[in-house]
Design a protein around this motif. Sequence first.
Motif, PDB file in Angstrom:
ATOM      1  N   ILE A   1      36.411 -28.546  29.000  1.00 50.11           N
ATOM      2  CA  ILE A   1      37.823 -28.903  29.132  1.00 50.11           C
ATOM      3  C   ILE A   1      38.314 -29.676  27.910  1.00 50.11           C
ATOM      4  O   ILE A   1      39.421 -29.421  27.407  1.00 50.11           O
ATOM      5  N   THR A   2      37.521 -30.591  27.408  1.00 42.95           N
ATOM      6  CA  THR A   2      37.951 -31.322  26.210  1.00 42.95           C
ATOM      7  C   THR A   2      37.996 -30.408  24.999  1.00 42.95           C
ATOM      8  O   THR A   2      38.854 -30.576  24.126  1.00 42.95           O
ATOM      9  N   ALA A   3      37.118 -29.417  24.946  1.00 41.73           N
ATOM     10  CA  ALA A   3      37.157 -28.449  23.839  1.00 41.73           C
ATOM     11  C   ALA A   3      38.442 -27.624  23.870  1.00 41.73           C
ATOM     12  O   ALA A   3      38.884 -27.118  22.832  1.00 41.73           O
ATOM     13  N   ASP A   4      39.049 -27.505  25.055  1.00 39.26           N
ATOM     14  CA  ASP A   4      40.289 -26.743  25.201  1.00 39.26           C
ATOM     15  C   ASP A   4      41.530 -27.628  25.208  1.00 39.26           C
ATOM     16  O   ASP A   4      42.612 -27.178  25.585  1.00 39.26           O
ATOM     17  N   GLY A   5      41.401 -28.887  24.814  1.00 36.69           N
ATOM     18  CA  GLY A   5      42.565 -29.753  24.688  1.00 36.69           C
ATOM     19  C   GLY A   5      42.787 -30.709  25.829  1.00 36.69           C
ATOM     20  O   GLY A   5      43.759 -31.475  25.816  1.00 36.69           O
ATOM     21  N   GLY A   6      41.903 -30.699  26.841  1.00 36.77           N
ATOM     22  CA  GLY A   6      42.009 -31.680  27.899  1.00 36.77           C
ATOM     23  C   GLY A   6      41.514 -33.037  27.435  1.00 36.77           C
ATOM     24  O   GLY A   6      40.908 -33.170  26.366  1.00 36.77           O
ATOM     25  N   THR A   7      41.748 -34.051  28.232  1.00 34.73           N
ATOM     26  CA  THR A   7      41.340 -35.407  27.864  1.00 34.73           C
ATOM     27  C   THR A   7      40.556 -36.050  29.004  1.00 34.73           C
ATOM     28  O   THR A   7      40.688 -35.660  30.169  1.00 34.73           O
ATOM     29  N   VAL A   8      39.757 -37.036  28.647  1.00 34.69           N
ATOM     30  CA  VAL A   8      38.957 -37.777  29.623  1.00 34.69           C
ATOM     31  C   VAL A   8      39.644 -39.102  29.917  1.00 34.69           C
ATOM     32  O   VAL A   8      39.863 -39.910  29.013  1.00 34.69           O
ATOM     33  N   HIS A   9      39.977 -39.342  31.175  1.00 37.81           N
ATOM     34  CA  HIS A   9      40.552 -40.619  31.597  1.00 37.81           C
ATOM     35  C   HIS A   9      39.483 -41.560  32.130  1.00 37.81           C
ATOM     36  O   HIS A   9      39.633 -42.778  32.051  1.00 37.81           O
ATOM     37  N   MET A  10      38.432 -41.005  32.711  1.00 40.20           N
ATOM     38  CA  MET A  10      37.318 -41.794  33.219  1.00 40.20           C
ATOM     39  C   MET A  10      36.044 -40.988  33.014  1.00 40.20           C
ATOM     40  O   MET A  10      35.927 -39.872  33.507  1.00 40.20           O
ATOM     41  N   SER A  11      35.124 -41.545  32.255  1.00 39.25           N
ATOM     42  CA  SER A  11      33.895 -40.826  31.929  1.00 39.25           C
ATOM     43  C   SER A  11      33.088 -40.528  33.183  1.00 39.25           C
ATOM     44  O   SER A  11      33.252 -41.176  34.230  1.00 39.25           O
ATOM     45  N   ALA A  12      32.194 -39.568  33.077  1.00 40.35           N
ATOM     46  CA  ALA A  12      31.362 -39.184  34.213  1.00 40.35           C
ATOM     47  C   ALA A  12      30.508 -40.353  34.676  1.00 40.35           C
ATOM     48  O   ALA A  12      29.972 -41.118  33.866  1.00 40.35           O
TER      49      ALA A  12
END
Length: 267
Positions: free
Chosen positions: A93-104
């Motif tokens: 998802i991050t590779a496609d432009g998504g962002t992380v709001h809370m890490s795993a």
Amino acid sequence: MTNPHGSFIWYELMTSDPDGAARFYGAVVGWTVAAHGDAGAPGGVDYRLIGRSDGGHAGGVLALDADMIAGGARPGWLGYLYTPDVDGAIAAITADGGTVHMSASDLPVGRIAMLADPQGAPFYVMNPIPPEGAGDAPADVFSTTEAQHVRWNELATSDPDAAIGFYQKHFGWGQEGAMDMGALGQYRFLQHGGAMIGAVMPLMEGYPVPAWTFYIGVDDIDRAVAAVTANGGRVASGPHEIPGGEFSANGVDPQGAAFGLVGPRKG
């Protein structure tokens, strides 16, 4: 878990007043929210389960503390999407432009992370650990027909084409059919697991940022709408008749979380 990858498996209300939210949704929907947070919740957070009349759970309530609010958290509803590989989903998802709001992170209930799609609408991904004795029973917080379940998932977004492509690619959703809203654009239906689960619509006036709205099933739309205003909430629109003969409405709870309602008219 027997739910297909990409299913909505949990819904969470973030709120500044869990007791007030419990009273409100109890009156409007019929839910029962635990009076106290789970003492075993990680980090000492106040997290309460939402109970349905049939004995199942509709989701959870997370009490926003001062640190969360200082960090930008505000009352609102979020959905959890099932993936068997949380870390792989984050990378893709991050590779496609998504962002992380809370890490795993690993919790007693499973591995979760909070992300946002490329247009900015937030959601969780989760690989859950089934409760003891539950076996492979599917999560049933979403239903296309039942009251006290979420019945419809609606995404308002700044780029419907890109958003549809994103959820198709990463969660296996389908998109067939649409309703013409005239100058407001197309209301495009989403399918998953053999069911119609919601729709994508263009971001309109009143929607400051891309976001999901979850429509909660009620037994009687007029009773529920009256209960919204009687219990300190605000009706933003509706009730409006929808295809199939039921009615929907949009509202804001007393703490400021937006939600939808859907159900029959019995009066």
